[in-house]
Design a protein around this motif. Structure first.
Motif, mmCIF file in Angstrom:
data_model
loop_
_atom_site.group_PDB
_atom_site.id
_atom_site.type_symbol
_atom_site.label_atom_id
_atom_site.label_comp_id
_atom_site.label_asym_id
_atom_site.label_seq_id
_atom_site.Cartn_x
_atom_site.Cartn_y
_atom_site.Cartn_z
ATOM 1 N N ARG A 148 -15.591 -6.077 1.540
ATOM 2 C CA ARG A 148 -16.809 -6.819 1.857
ATOM 3 C C ARG A 148 -18.013 -6.284 1.096
ATOM 4 O O ARG A 148 -18.907 -7.045 0.705
ATOM 5 C CB ARG A 148 -17.072 -6.800 3.355
ATOM 6 C CG ARG A 148 -18.132 -7.844 3.741
ATOM 7 C CD ARG A 148 -18.336 -7.935 5.189
ATOM 8 N NE ARG A 148 -19.196 -6.822 5.582
ATOM 9 C CZ ARG A 148 -19.486 -6.506 6.816
ATOM 10 N NH1 ARG A 148 -18.956 -7.171 7.809
ATOM 11 N NH2 ARG A 148 -20.289 -5.499 7.100
ATOM 12 N N GLU A 149 -18.048 -4.978 0.857
ATOM 13 C CA GLU A 149 -19.140 -4.421 0.049
ATOM 14 C C GLU A 149 -19.113 -5.002 -1.358
ATOM 15 O O GLU A 149 -20.151 -5.386 -1.902
ATOM 16 C CB GLU A 149 -19.023 -2.897 -0.008
ATOM 17 C CG GLU A 149 -19.475 -2.192 1.241
ATOM 18 C CD GLU A 149 -19.330 -0.684 1.130
ATOM 19 O OE1 GLU A 149 -19.375 -0.148 -0.003
ATOM 20 O OE2 GLU A 149 -19.172 -0.035 2.179
ATOM 21 N N LYS A 150 -17.908 -5.057 -1.941
ATOM 22 C CA LYS A 150 -17.780 -5.661 -3.272
ATOM 23 C C LYS A 150 -18.155 -7.139 -3.227
ATOM 24 O O LYS A 150 -18.826 -7.650 -4.119
ATOM 25 C CB LYS A 150 -16.351 -5.502 -3.803
ATOM 26 C CG LYS A 150 -15.985 -4.091 -4.192
ATOM 27 C CD LYS A 150 -14.705 -4.049 -5.013
ATOM 28 C CE LYS A 150 -13.489 -4.129 -4.126
ATOM 29 N NZ LYS A 150 -12.228 -3.960 -4.867
ATOM 30 N N TYR A 151 -17.725 -7.816 -2.185
ATOM 31 C CA TYR A 151 -18.010 -9.242 -2.018
ATOM 32 C C TYR A 151 -19.518 -9.488 -1.923
ATOM 33 O O TYR A 151 -20.049 -10.400 -2.559
ATOM 34 C CB TYR A 151 -17.309 -9.750 -0.761
ATOM 35 C CG TYR A 151 -17.608 -11.176 -0.407
ATOM 36 C CD1 TYR A 151 -16.956 -12.225 -1.047
ATOM 37 C CD2 TYR A 151 -18.549 -11.485 0.570
ATOM 38 C CE1 TYR A 151 -17.220 -13.545 -0.720
ATOM 39 C CE2 TYR A 151 -18.823 -12.796 0.904
ATOM 40 C CZ TYR A 151 -18.162 -13.821 0.260
ATOM 41 O OH TYR A 151 -18.426 -15.123 0.586
ATOM 42 N N ASP A 152 -20.211 -8.673 -1.139
ATOM 43 C CA ASP A 152 -21.661 -8.818 -1.009
ATOM 44 C C ASP A 152 -22.361 -8.618 -2.356
ATOM 45 O O ASP A 152 -23.325 -9.324 -2.671
ATOM 46 C CB ASP A 152 -22.214 -7.832 0.025
ATOM 47 C CG ASP A 152 -21.814 -8.182 1.454
ATOM 48 O OD1 ASP A 152 -21.409 -9.341 1.699
ATOM 49 O OD2 ASP A 152 -21.898 -7.284 2.323
ATOM 50 N N GLU A 153 -21.881 -7.669 -3.144
ATOM 51 C CA GLU A 153 -22.458 -7.420 -4.470
ATOM 52 C C GLU A 153 -22.235 -8.629 -5.380
ATOM 53 O O GLU A 153 -23.148 -9.069 -6.086
ATOM 54 C CB GLU A 153 -21.832 -6.168 -5.088
ATOM 55 C CG GLU A 153 -22.317 -5.848 -6.477
ATOM 56 C CD GLU A 153 -23.792 -5.469 -6.539
ATOM 57 O OE1 GLU A 153 -24.409 -5.719 -7.604
ATOM 58 O OE2 GLU A 153 -24.336 -4.937 -5.561
ATOM 59 N N VAL A 154 -21.036 -9.185 -5.339
ATOM 60 C CA VAL A 154 -20.716 -10.343 -6.169
ATOM 61 C C VAL A 154 -21.545 -11.555 -5.749
ATOM 62 O O VAL A 154 -21.982 -12.337 -6.584
ATOM 63 C CB VAL A 154 -19.193 -10.641 -6.095
ATOM 64 C CG1 VAL A 154 -18.863 -12.024 -6.615
ATOM 65 C CG2 VAL A 154 -18.415 -9.589 -6.869
ATOM 66 N N GLN A 155 -21.770 -11.703 -4.460
ATOM 67 C CA GLN A 155 -22.526 -12.851 -3.961
ATOM 68 C C GLN A 155 -23.970 -12.874 -4.440
ATOM 69 O O GLN A 155 -24.579 -13.936 -4.512
ATOM 70 C CB GLN A 155 -22.488 -12.876 -2.423
ATOM 71 C CG GLN A 155 -21.163 -13.304 -1.860
ATOM 72 C CD GLN A 155 -20.755 -14.682 -2.342
ATOM 73 O OE1 GLN A 155 -21.513 -15.635 -2.275
ATOM 74 N NE2 GLN A 155 -19.533 -14.775 -2.857
ATOM 75 N N PHE A 196 -24.921 -12.498 -7.388
ATOM 76 C CA PHE A 196 -24.956 -13.181 -8.686
ATOM 77 C C PHE A 196 -24.152 -14.473 -8.683
ATOM 78 O O PHE A 196 -24.204 -15.241 -9.642
ATOM 79 C CB PHE A 196 -24.434 -12.247 -9.782
ATOM 80 C CG PHE A 196 -25.226 -10.989 -9.899
ATOM 81 C CD1 PHE A 196 -26.443 -10.985 -10.554
ATOM 82 C CD2 PHE A 196 -24.767 -9.803 -9.346
ATOM 83 C CE1 PHE A 196 -27.191 -9.820 -10.656
ATOM 84 C CE2 PHE A 196 -25.505 -8.641 -9.437
ATOM 85 C CZ PHE A 196 -26.723 -8.649 -10.090
ATOM 86 N N GLY A 197 -23.374 -14.684 -7.622
ATOM 87 C CA GLY A 197 -22.594 -15.913 -7.528
ATOM 88 C C GLY A 197 -21.468 -15.954 -8.553
ATOM 89 O O GLY A 197 -20.942 -14.927 -8.977
ATOM 90 N N ARG A 198 -21.151 -17.153 -8.964
ATOM 91 C CA ARG A 198 -19.996 -17.320 -9.874
ATOM 92 C C ARG A 198 -20.235 -16.762 -11.271
ATOM 93 O O ARG A 198 -19.331 -16.728 -12.086
ATOM 94 C CB ARG A 198 -19.598 -18.778 -9.930
ATOM 95 C CG ARG A 198 -20.632 -19.669 -10.552
ATOM 96 C CD ARG A 198 -20.089 -21.085 -10.670
ATOM 97 N NE ARG A 198 -21.052 -21.897 -11.377
ATOM 98 C CZ ARG A 198 -21.551 -23.017 -10.936
ATOM 99 N NH1 ARG A 198 -21.167 -23.484 -9.789
ATOM 100 N NH2 ARG A 198 -22.423 -23.691 -11.647
ATOM 101 N N PRO A 252 -11.757 -12.607 -8.843
ATOM 102 C CA PRO A 252 -10.872 -11.593 -8.253
ATOM 103 C C PRO A 252 -11.387 -11.048 -6.913
ATOM 104 O O PRO A 252 -10.603 -10.828 -5.990
ATOM 105 C CB PRO A 252 -10.825 -10.474 -9.291
ATOM 106 C CG PRO A 252 -11.355 -11.041 -10.547
ATOM 107 C CD PRO A 252 -12.179 -12.222 -10.190
ATOM 108 N N VAL A 253 -12.681 -10.867 -6.803
ATOM 109 C CA VAL A 253 -13.241 -10.324 -5.560
ATOM 110 C C VAL A 253 -13.144 -11.365 -4.441
ATOM 111 O O VAL A 253 -12.820 -11.019 -3.304
ATOM 112 C CB VAL A 253 -14.693 -9.845 -5.768
ATOM 113 C CG1 VAL A 253 -15.360 -9.518 -4.445
ATOM 114 C CG2 VAL A 253 -14.717 -8.624 -6.678
ATOM 115 N N ILE A 254 -13.395 -12.629 -4.758
ATOM 116 C CA ILE A 254 -13.274 -13.683 -3.750
ATOM 117 C C ILE A 254 -11.831 -13.750 -3.248
ATOM 118 O O ILE A 254 -11.574 -13.831 -2.038
ATOM 119 C CB ILE A 254 -13.716 -15.051 -4.316
ATOM 120 C CG1 ILE A 254 -15.197 -15.045 -4.694
ATOM 121 C CG2 ILE A 254 -13.402 -16.175 -3.332
ATOM 122 C CD1 ILE A 254 -16.144 -14.824 -3.536
#
Length: 147
Positions: free
Chosen positions: A54-61, A63-65, A72-74
């Motif tokens: 979830r930490e990685k997911y929050d970071e990716v979110q 910047f979005g796509r 990969p994180v999604i």
């Protein structure tokens, strides 16, 4: 605040109501499933993995796509969430938590509506919290409340 006999009576009744909830079968089931969940090493391992993902997911979110690791994180997040949700002890804990939450929500509705029908009580149910429930914000003055 001046303590009156009525205030003391209300506090006693509130304590009695809380005691009834704590002594209920739903609460006992919730506490048992929570204890099992907290003591299970595999459940705790799955929660730890999920929190890291979830930490990685929050970071990716942020910047979005456009983030280079977006897909990969999604995918990792969905797999981790599915594994977490399908683990029997965690699923049991979530079910018992939902039952307790529903009980407390119903209790809140009864208490609020015994004072006034226009009191808004968040139920957690998006269908009820919409216009014909308590979610319109006008206390039924908009005409959507059909009682």
């Amino acid at each position: 605040m001046i303590a009156t006999l009525e205030n003391a009576s209300l506090l006693d009744e509130a304590d009695e109501l809380a005691s009834m909830v704590i002594q209920s079968e739903i609460y006992a089931e919730y506490m048992l499933s929570k204890q099992r969940f907290e003591q299970d090493k595999e459940a705790q391992r799955l929660v730890g993995i999920f929190l890291k993902v979830r930490e990685k997911y929050d970071e990716v979110q942020r910047f979005g796509r456009y983030h280079p690791d977006y897909k990969p994180v999604i995918k990792e997040m969905m797999e981790s969430k599915r594994e977490l949700d399908t683990y029997p002890l965690i699923a049991d804990y979530k079910k018992s938590e939902k039952r307790l939450s529903d009980l407390l929500g119903e209790l809140s509705m009864v208490l609020a509506h015994s004072v006034s029908e226009s009191i808004k009580v968040p139920t957690g149910d998006p269908f009820y919290d919409r216009s014909c429930g308590t979610g319109c914000g006008s206390g039924g003055k908009c005409g959507c409340h059909t009682k």
